[in-house]
Design a protein around this motif. Structure first.
Motif, PDB file in Angstrom:
ATOM      1  N   LYS A 362      -1.254 -10.835   0.548  1.00 29.93           N
ATOM      2  CA  LYS A 362      -0.644 -10.308  -0.667  1.00 29.93           C
ATOM      3  C   LYS A 362      -0.976  -8.830  -0.871  1.00 29.93           C
ATOM      4  O   LYS A 362      -0.194  -8.099  -1.465  1.00 29.93           O
ATOM      5  N   THR A 363      -2.135  -8.411  -0.409  1.00 30.24           N
ATOM      6  CA  THR A 363      -2.604  -7.042  -0.648  1.00 30.24           C
ATOM      7  C   THR A 363      -3.024  -6.369   0.655  1.00 30.24           C
ATOM      8  O   THR A 363      -3.128  -7.000   1.710  1.00 30.24           O
ATOM      9  N   TYR A 364      -3.306  -5.070   0.555  1.00 31.29           N
ATOM     10  CA  TYR A 364      -3.808  -4.333   1.703  1.00 31.29           C
ATOM     11  C   TYR A 364      -5.166  -4.862   2.132  1.00 31.29           C
ATOM     12  O   TYR A 364      -5.499  -4.855   3.327  1.00 31.29           O
ATOM     13  N   SER A 365      -5.962  -5.297   1.181  1.00 32.80           N
ATOM     14  CA  SER A 365      -7.275  -5.861   1.508  1.00 32.80           C
ATOM     15  C   SER A 365      -7.119  -7.122   2.355  1.00 32.80           C
ATOM     16  O   SER A 365      -7.886  -7.343   3.304  1.00 32.80           O
ATOM     17  N   ASN A 396      -8.265   2.145   3.967  1.00 35.23           N
ATOM     18  CA  ASN A 396      -8.054   0.714   3.744  1.00 35.23           C
ATOM     19  C   ASN A 396      -8.763  -0.186   4.758  1.00 35.23           C
ATOM     20  O   ASN A 396      -8.591  -1.403   4.738  1.00 35.23           O
ATOM     21  N   LEU A 440       3.557  -5.580   0.685  1.00 38.97           N
ATOM     22  CA  LEU A 440       2.207  -5.875   0.216  1.00 38.97           C
ATOM     23  C   LEU A 440       1.790  -4.939  -0.918  1.00 38.97           C
ATOM     24  O   LEU A 440       2.274  -3.811  -1.026  1.00 38.97           O
ATOM     25  N   GLU A 441       0.876  -5.420  -1.727  1.00 41.14           N
ATOM     26  CA  GLU A 441       0.383  -4.646  -2.875  1.00 41.14           C
ATOM     27  C   GLU A 441      -0.662  -3.633  -2.414  1.00 41.14           C
ATOM     28  O   GLU A 441      -1.605  -3.974  -1.694  1.00 41.14           O
ATOM     29  N   ASP A 442      -0.485  -2.400  -2.840  1.00 47.03           N
ATOM     30  CA  ASP A 442      -1.440  -1.331  -2.517  1.00 47.03           C
ATOM     31  C   ASP A 442      -2.602  -1.414  -3.506  1.00 47.03           C
ATOM     32  O   ASP A 442      -2.701  -0.625  -4.448  1.00 47.03           O
ATOM     33  N   ASP A 443      -3.513  -2.372  -3.293  1.00 50.11           N
ATOM     34  CA  ASP A 443      -4.580  -2.620  -4.264  1.00 50.11           C
ATOM     35  C   ASP A 443      -5.629  -1.520  -4.288  1.00 50.11           C
ATOM     36  O   ASP A 443      -6.432  -1.435  -5.229  1.00 50.11           O
TER      37      ASP A 443
END
Length: 515
Positions: A362-365, A396, A440-443
């Motif tokens: 879902k995210t970059y992580s 990241n 994806l979300e750039d968290d």
């Protein structure tokens, strides 16, 4: 596919016919230049054999330089457009004509030459009356190979804003329009085949002993006149009134925005617009051309200008950044920013839904935790930007096992086919509407904002002050959703970018429907 091509040629004949003519003109000019230089050099090294290894070695070395690199070397010297394309094509065309001229002259029977000398012929007479006529079939063979190669290679010229059928090929790739790409490629192949066929007919005519030398000379002279006149017409510029030149990057949305500007300018002023779409290298080639005066206007992004052009790293609030951007552009480059369109087309990372579901991404992580197993793809310039791949990977904690350079128009296709696992996307990409693609979300909030706006030369604005009010009509008119929708209409629904641009302007009340 055959029916689609026929329909495409029929519907877009107004687009293709000028490209075919320009393709032929660019090729012919390069061929003429290469023929004159090549035959002259070939004669020189044939008459001065000690120089042949050096000159042939130099020409052979130039021939090995990739065409893209050659164009890149020429841009800082001769700029973008047809001039650089013609120079590059002429250089590549030299080897076959020089080599065949040299080989043809060297292959002349020594006994014939000795007989000519014994009869008192001078060196020049022997060259003109014996060596060249006897070497002509070999020279003509090299000319034929060179012509076919030049016509085929001319397609690459569009990378630096030159004309020709490469425009259709490159634009088709950029907008994911396979029919346009195939149509452009097929047209190049047909032109090359026709050139080979016609030169073959000419070759047989010249070698036919039933035709007198006088007839042959007349045919050769007539052909030379036609070729030179046709090629020279490329340099003929009819008297024009007011004119501005708009450039765009090789991106669908820039094609659309470029058309919007063209429609508005020609509708609301008496200024004519020339367009160069899809300049390879984007900002890296367009910005220097703007400063030089080759272009007058182009759509640009604040983040790109701030980081890539100005080399600034400190990010302030958007309002302050824009004011500083405007000020520095005016002071350093004599370029003016005329408003922002309203949408933020920043970078993002996209994966397939299948991959996202498999690894719960879902995210970059989330992506960082499995990046060592994945292949990453992006367009060429992203790897060279200060805020590009290396900085993104460090920020990241990405450790992709492999990176791939992809053309901007091919990256989604490569993603769907599994050739890469993650790609750099633009947040207004039309193909993000595909349910099988996940952004994806750039968290970590790594990517800065990239608001699009118009950049214009101050000199152009001073010359045509009416452009300011016209171009400002686009200020805050386009949202991210609207831009993505228009990109989708061109890339997926295969609508023409001009029609899409016009429909939007009509909808916004900026253009009358009949225009």
């Amino acid at each position: 596919m055959f029916r689609e091509l026929i329909q495409f040629y029929s519907e877009r004949s107004d687009f293709f016919l000028p490209l075919i003519l320009e393709h032929l003109q660019i090729s012919m000019i390069a061929i003429i230049i290469a023929t004159i230089i090549g035959i002259s050099v070939g004669i020189f090294i044939a008459e001065n054999k000690k120089t042949s290894p050096i000159i042939l070695g130099i020409v052979s070395f130039l021939y090995t330089i990739p065409s893209i690199s050659m164009l890149g070397f020429l841009i800082p010297i001769t700029g973008i457009g047809n001039k650089s394309a013609i120079i590059a094509l002429s250089i590549y065309a030299l080897l076959p004509i020089i080599r065949n001229t040299y080989t043809g002259i060297q292959g002349v029977d020594k006994d014939i030459l000795e007989a000519a000398k014994g009869m008192g012929s001078t060196r020049f007479q022997i060259l003109l009356k014996i060596k060249l006529p006897l070497a002509f079939p070999v020279i003509l063979s090299g000319f034929k190979n060179m012509t076919v190669m030049t016509i085929a290679l001319a397609g690459i010229a569009s990378f630096i804003g030159a004309g020709g059928l490469g425009v259709a090929i490159y634009r088709g790739i950029t907008t994911n329009n396979i029919t346009m790409t195939i149509a452009g490629s097929l047209a190049v192949a047909i032109l090359a085949f026709l050139a080979d066929f016609l030169i073959g007919i000419f070759e047989r005519y010249i070698q036919n002993r039933h035709h007198s030398q006088k007839q042959k000379k007349r045919v050769v002279t007539a052909l030379l006149v036609v070729v030179i006149v046709f090629s020279a017409s490329l340099f003929y510029v009819p008297h024009q009134g007011k004119m501005v030149h708009i450039a765009t990057k090789p991106m669908t949305e820039e094609f659309i925005i470029g058309e919007m500007m063209k429609l508005l300018i020609e509708d609301r002023t008496d200024i004519q617009v020339e367009m160069t779409k899809g300049v390879g290298g984007g900002t890296s080639n367009i910005h220097p051309a703007m400063v030089k005066g080759d272009f007058d206007i182009y759509p640009e992004y604040t983040g790109t200008s701030w980081s890539f052009v100005l080399k600034e790293t400190t990010i302030s609030d958007e309002e302050t950044l824009y004011k500083q951007l405007v000020s520095q552009y005016e002071q350093q480059y004599q370029l003016t920013w005329l408003g922002l369109y309203g949408f933020n087309n920043t970078y993002g990372i996209a994966v397939t839904k299948q991959l996202a579901d498999r690894y719960h991404l879902k995210t970059y992580s989330d992506l960082a935790s499995i990046s060592s197993q994945l292949i990453f793809g992006s367009e060429y310039d992203f790897y060279e930007r200060d805020d590009g791949y290396n900085a993104m990977a460090n920020a990241n904690d990405f450790h992709f096992k492999k990176t791939v350079d992809l053309d901007i128009g091919l990256k989604y296709d490569a993603l769907k086919k599994g050739e890469v696992d993650a790609i750099i996307a633009f947040t207004t990409d039309g193909q993000l509407s595909d349910s099988q693609i996940v952004l994806l979300e750039d968290d970590h909030h790594y990517f800065e904002n990239y608001y699009a706006g118009t950049v214009i030369r101050q000199e152009t604005l001073e010359k045509y002050p009416e452009l300011k009010s016209v171009l400002m009509l686009l200020n805050n008119q386009i949202s991210e959703q609207e831009m993505a929708k228009m990109n989708y209409q061109v890339e997926t629904e295969k609508q023409n970018e001009t029609a899409v641009a016009k429909a939007f302007l009509v909808k916004q009340g900026l253009l009358e429907e009949s225009k």
